[in-house]
Design a protein around this motif. Structure first.
Motif, PDB file in Angstrom:
ATOM      1  N   GLY A  89       3.195  -7.916   8.086  1.00 27.60           N
ATOM      2  CA  GLY A  89       1.535  -8.739   7.692  1.00 27.60           C
ATOM      3  C   GLY A  89       0.944  -7.939   6.657  1.00 27.60           C
ATOM      4  N   ARG A  90       1.317  -6.669   6.441  1.00 33.33           N
ATOM      5  CA  ARG A  90       0.678  -5.365   5.807  1.00 33.33           C
ATOM      6  C   ARG A  90       2.058  -4.282   5.450  1.00 33.33           C
ATOM      7  NH1 ARG A  90      -2.091  -5.336   1.987  1.00 33.33           N
ATOM      8  NH2 ARG A  90       0.260  -4.506   1.246  1.00 33.33           N
ATOM      9  N   PRO A  91       2.944  -5.009   3.833  1.00 30.88           N
ATOM     10  CA  PRO A  91       3.851  -3.963   3.994  1.00 30.88           C
ATOM     11  C   PRO A  91       3.459  -2.343   3.631  1.00 30.88           C
ATOM     12  CG  PRO A  91       3.898  -6.316   2.937  1.00 30.88           C
ATOM     13  CD  PRO A  91       2.836  -5.796   3.535  1.00 30.88           C
ATOM     14  N   ALA A  92       3.482  -1.167   3.449  1.00 30.02           N
ATOM     15  CA  ALA A  92       2.957   0.067   3.165  1.00 30.02           C
ATOM     16  C   ALA A  92       4.458   0.786   2.663  1.00 30.02           C
ATOM     17  CB  ALA A  92       2.370   0.010   4.085  1.00 30.02           C
ATOM     18  N   ASN A  93       4.020   1.677   2.055  1.00 25.04           N
ATOM     19  CA  ASN A  93       5.018   2.975   2.005  1.00 25.04           C
ATOM     20  C   ASN A  93       4.187   4.118   1.959  1.00 25.04           C
ATOM     21  OD1 ASN A  93       6.921   1.059   0.640  1.00 25.04           O
ATOM     22  ND2 ASN A  93       6.093   0.784  -1.478  1.00 25.04           N
ATOM     23  N   VAL A  94       5.828   5.166   2.439  1.00 22.16           N
ATOM     24  CA  VAL A  94       5.059   6.665   2.934  1.00 22.16           C
ATOM     25  C   VAL A  94       5.854   6.802   2.276  1.00 22.16           C
ATOM     26  CG1 VAL A  94       4.227   8.028   5.390  1.00 22.16           C
ATOM     27  CG2 VAL A  94       3.935   5.378   5.459  1.00 22.16           C
ATOM     28  N   LYS A 148      11.595  14.735  -0.936  1.00 28.13           N
ATOM     29  CA  LYS A 148      10.551  14.108  -0.394  1.00 28.13           C
ATOM     30  C   LYS A 148      11.643  13.435   0.241  1.00 28.13           C
ATOM     31  CE  LYS A 148       9.896   9.439  -2.371  1.00 28.13           C
ATOM     32  NZ  LYS A 148       9.314   8.775  -2.626  1.00 28.13           N
ATOM     33  N   ARG A 149      10.607  13.153   1.733  1.00 26.21           N
ATOM     34  CA  ARG A 149      10.991  11.907   3.239  1.00 26.21           C
ATOM     35  C   ARG A 149      10.185  10.407   2.973  1.00 26.21           C
ATOM     36  NH1 ARG A 149      14.018  15.491   2.279  1.00 26.21           N
ATOM     37  NH2 ARG A 149      15.055  16.887   3.807  1.00 26.21           N
ATOM     38  N   PHE A 150      11.071   9.757   2.732  1.00 27.20           N
ATOM     39  CA  PHE A 150      10.360   7.902   2.887  1.00 27.20           C
ATOM     40  C   PHE A 150      10.238   7.308   4.015  1.00 27.20           C
ATOM     41  CE2 PHE A 150      10.956   3.668   0.964  1.00 27.20           C
ATOM     42  CZ  PHE A 150      10.034   3.945   0.475  1.00 27.20           C
ATOM     43  N   HIS A 151       9.438   7.188   4.228  1.00 24.55           N
ATOM     44  CA  HIS A 151       9.137   5.735   5.401  1.00 24.55           C
ATOM     45  C   HIS A 151       8.387   4.777   4.460  1.00 24.55           C
ATOM     46  CE1 HIS A 151      10.104   8.606   9.087  1.00 24.55           C
ATOM     47  NE2 HIS A 151       9.591   9.639   8.524  1.00 24.55           N
ATOM     48  N   ALA A 152       8.353   3.640   5.927  1.00 21.13           N
ATOM     49  CA  ALA A 152       7.525   2.498   5.045  1.00 21.13           C
ATOM     50  C   ALA A 152       7.399   1.731   5.925  1.00 21.13           C
ATOM     51  CB  ALA A 152       8.875   1.178   4.404  1.00 21.13           C
ATOM     52  N   SER A 153       6.098   0.827   6.179  1.00 20.47           N
ATOM     53  CA  SER A 153       5.560  -0.187   7.738  1.00 20.47           C
ATOM     54  C   SER A 153       6.326  -1.156   7.878  1.00 20.47           C
ATOM     55  CB  SER A 153       4.847  -0.710   6.898  1.00 20.47           C
ATOM     56  OG  SER A 153       3.797  -1.366   8.079  1.00 20.47           O
ATOM     57  N   ALA A 154       6.898  -1.532   9.268  1.00 19.35           N
ATOM     58  CA  ALA A 154       7.262  -2.631   9.770  1.00 19.35           C
ATOM     59  C   ALA A 154       6.554  -3.549   9.948  1.00 19.35           C
ATOM     60  CB  ALA A 154       8.372  -1.711  11.100  1.00 19.35           C
ATOM     61  N   ASP A 155       5.130  -3.308   9.532  1.00 24.22           N
ATOM     62  CA  ASP A 155       4.626  -4.977   9.961  1.00 24.22           C
ATOM     63  C   ASP A 155       4.306  -5.339   8.710  1.00 24.22           C
ATOM     64  OD1 ASP A 155       2.357  -6.230  10.130  1.00 24.22           O
ATOM     65  OD2 ASP A 155       0.638  -5.085   9.509  1.00 24.22           O
ATOM     66  N   ILE A 178       0.523  -1.123   0.202  1.00 28.05           N
ATOM     67  CA  ILE A 178       0.192  -0.116  -0.162  1.00 28.05           C
ATOM     68  C   ILE A 178       0.564   1.054   0.328  1.00 28.05           C
ATOM     69  CG2 ILE A 178      -2.270   1.531   1.569  1.00 28.05           C
ATOM     70  CD1 ILE A 178      -2.760  -1.398  -0.190  1.00 28.05           C
ATOM     71  N   ASP A 179       0.748   2.422  -1.119  1.00 29.52           N
ATOM     72  CA  ASP A 179       1.197   3.471  -1.107  1.00 29.52           C
ATOM     73  C   ASP A 179       0.738   4.698  -0.582  1.00 29.52           C
ATOM     74  OD1 ASP A 179       4.104   3.555  -2.221  1.00 29.52           O
ATOM     75  OD2 ASP A 179       2.931   1.944  -3.518  1.00 29.52           O
TER      76      ASP A 179
END
Length: 379
Positions: free
Chosen positions: A291-296, A282-289, A230-231
């Motif tokens: 079970g549900r990878p995600a890019n922020v 930009k700045r970029f973060h991502a999920s540590a989960d 999920i982005d």
């Protein structure tokens, strides 16, 4: 942490909570020994929305304060589980890293309340009717556990959930993000709800520091095959604000990633009149989960990258031909990366193939904006 037990603690005899309930609902809710008569209180509070609101107005602040104290006292390496019966009704899901709903069919709920707790059937049904619907609970659930069967039938699902939580907790502690290989999967109708829950979570974390938070990228386009990631885009007023959010986001399960290897379309600088490449920063973060990878992606309001992420999503939604063209280049890119086992290297290979396509797409999106008068919806 069991909210029901905490709720009992804050209305023990001699507490301000019990005194407030007696003042609000009358001394008849007290037993002869001064303890709370829960059946009498339920009869007054659960059949009337206004009365239930007054009850919650007394109990929820007390329960919240006691819960906060217990969370603060928990060891740093703990996985904190909070059992909150009214989490959905209170719209509290965004406050947590993950929401698990344990479901039981209504008929079985009534049976258990009557046979195991000795409740009158009419009271059991009134209590259930006052709670969230199954549809509302599904909308709030990151994980749905069906507990309608035998006691041991849920064990495998609970074990898998615990493994996920343990890994998630360790990832947060060590600023590790969940990565996967850039393999395309068919469109999942659950992506929309998953994206909405993550948006709500990020809005809660960022509060007034976010101008808007949006679900972007391929998983935000109904029917489009995509990587199962999920982005999301957080829009801020400056990169300084983005930097100030870093610790909060990391604690909420979204560590910062300095080496950007996300699926991040960026046309050649200068196209569309944006000659300054820093305007795409930009700045970029991502999920540590796991079970549900995600890019922020955190971008500045009005900068070309922020605007392009929103317009590109809406362009794909509106233009079936462009959507098909994009899917074709994605499949080619995924095929190119399929022989690479390392997730970072595979993503880099994937982007090498796909990124040049965006030079032409950017021009077509700009033309579409001019023709349609597109502006971002309310975030």
């Amino acid at each position: 942490m069991d909210a029901d037990l905490i709720a009992r603690e804050v209305v023990e005899p001699g507490t301000p909570g019990l005194a407030a309930l007696a003042d609000e609902f009358g001394p008849e809710i007290l037993l002869p020994d001064g303890k709370l008569d829960r059946a009498a209180l339920a009869a007054k509070a659960f059949g009337d929305d206004a009365a239930r609101g007054r009850l919650n107005g007394i109990l929820h602040p007390l329960i919240g304060a006691r819960t906060a104290a217990l969370v603060e006292a928990a060891p740093a390496d703990s996985v904190v589980l909070q059992d909150i019966p009214l989490l959905v009704e209170g719209r509290m899901g965004a406050m947590f890293n993950l929401v698990v709903v344990v479901h039981v069919d209504v008929a079985e709920r009534v049976r258990r309340l009557v046979e195991l707790r000795g409740m009158e059937e009419s009271d059991a049904r009134a209590r259930i009717a006052a709670q969230a619907t199954d549809e509302q609970r599904r909308a709030a659930a990151d994980v749905w556990l069906d507990n309608s069967g035998s006691e041991d039938s849920l064990d495998p699902a609970v074990k898998a959930l615990w493994d996920r939580l343990r890994t998630y907790s360790a990832n947060i502690a060590n600023s590790v993000v969940a990565r996967g290989l850039p393999a395309l999967v068919e469109a999942d109708p659950e992506w929309a709800d998953q994206g909405r829950r993550l948006v709500e979570r990020l809005r809660f974390v960022c509060a007034a520091d976010a101008v808007r938070v949006d679900h972007i990228g391929s998983t935000a386009v109904p029917g489009l095959a995509a990587k199962d990631v999920i982005d999301l885009q957080i829009t801020v007023d400056s990169l300084d604000t983005a930097d100030a959010l870093a610790d909060r986001l990391a604690q909420a399960g979204f560590p910062r990633v300095d080496a950007v290897t996300a699926d991040d379309p960026k046309p050649a600088y200068g196209i569309g009149g944006e000659a300054d490449p820093s305007l795409w920063d930009k700045r970029f973060h991502a999920s540590a989960d796991p079970g549900r990878p995600a890019n922020v992606h955190i971008r500045v309001d009005g900068w070309p990258g922020q605007r392009f992420a929103l317009s590109f999503r809406d362009w794909l939604r509106a233009e079936p031909g462009e959507r098909a063209d994009y899917l074709a280049i994605k499949r080619t890119a995924a095929e190119s990366a399929s022989g690479v086992s390392d997730a970072v290297a595979a993503t880099e290979r994937y982007l090498e193939v796909k990124t040049p396509w965006f030079d032409g797409a950017h021009s077509r999106v700009e033309k579409w904006i001019e023709d349609t008068g597109w502006t971002p919806d309310v975030g």
